[in-house]
Design a protein around this motif. Sequence first.
Motif, short mmCIF file in Angstrom:
data_model
loop_
_atom_site.label_atom_id
_atom_site.label_comp_id
_atom_site.label_asym_id
_atom_site.label_seq_id
_atom_site.Cartn_x
_atom_site.Cartn_y
_atom_site.Cartn_z
N SER A 29 1.04 1.48 3.26
CA SER A 29 1.05 0.17 2.55
C SER A 29 0.68 -1.07 2.99
O SER A 29 1.53 -0.82 4.19
CB SER A 29 2.40 0.49 1.84
N ASP A 168 -3.01 -3.47 -10.78
CA ASP A 168 -2.62 -4.13 -9.35
C ASP A 168 -2.72 -4.46 -8.34
O ASP A 168 -3.86 -4.25 -7.73
CB ASP A 168 -1.56 -2.72 -8.56
N THR A 186 -5.87 -4.14 -5.38
CA THR A 186 -5.84 -3.11 -4.42
C THR A 186 -6.58 -2.00 -3.76
O THR A 186 -7.12 -2.06 -5.62
CB THR A 186 -3.73 -2.78 -4.78
N LYS A 188 -6.34 1.37 -3.27
CA LYS A 188 -5.52 2.02 -3.85
C LYS A 188 -3.80 1.46 -4.01
O LYS A 188 -3.70 0.63 -3.42
CB LYS A 188 -5.88 3.57 -3.22
N ASP A 189 -3.36 2.81 -4.37
CA ASP A 189 -1.82 2.48 -4.14
C ASP A 189 -1.35 1.59 -3.28
O ASP A 189 -1.14 2.24 -2.26
CB ASP A 189 -1.01 3.34 -4.85
#
Length: 209
Positions: A29, A168, A186, A188-189
């Motif tokens: 992250s 997100d 974002t 991706k996550d």
Amino acid sequence: VTTFKVPEDFESILHKQMMGPTTKNLIESDFPVPSFQPKVQVPFQSLPGQCPREVEIEKRRRLYRTFDIAELLASKGIDSDQLMPRHHDPDNMPTIAENKDPVLIDLPLQILDNTEYDCRTPEEWISLGLEPSSQDRKLVPGKALLPTDEVLGHEDPKIQKLIYGWTDVGVLDYDKETELCLVHKTVKDGLVWDEEGRPIRNGGITSEG
């Protein structure tokens, strides 16, 4: 000295030694860990029998992660796509006689917004991107109501054909005068990258400007 011999039931021995999944966060992250921690009014030193501060923070963090703003609004009969003001078509204005909801006047969000009970100020939210071991300010996770397509910079965000949904985002910066946040989708996550595939830091400001 004897040669080491692997037992025939070696796999069963390994399975018996497994104590369970690791508690270490293995998800990659671009958001710092403190940005996910809720603010709690709990003493740093707890008395015997009371819930420790770290446990209370973790309990609330897990609880808040189960909440989804789109699902919460849908449970109240609110369509997130309808939250974005649109240009009305004067030729197709619904009327009460048609058993449809009348067209309401769109009010600015600032009229309904109230920050008296916010647990953090905008500056405190942005400061959650700071980590003690780093000189760079990372982004803070958030949700934004944006068009669902991947086209950036729509000429008119209020046209009827656009479909809006909760996305997100990472919060780069906050403008105190306009009370608006600068956000970035974002990739991706948990990952927020620029056009060159690099993590965004310090509100997107680089050494080149």
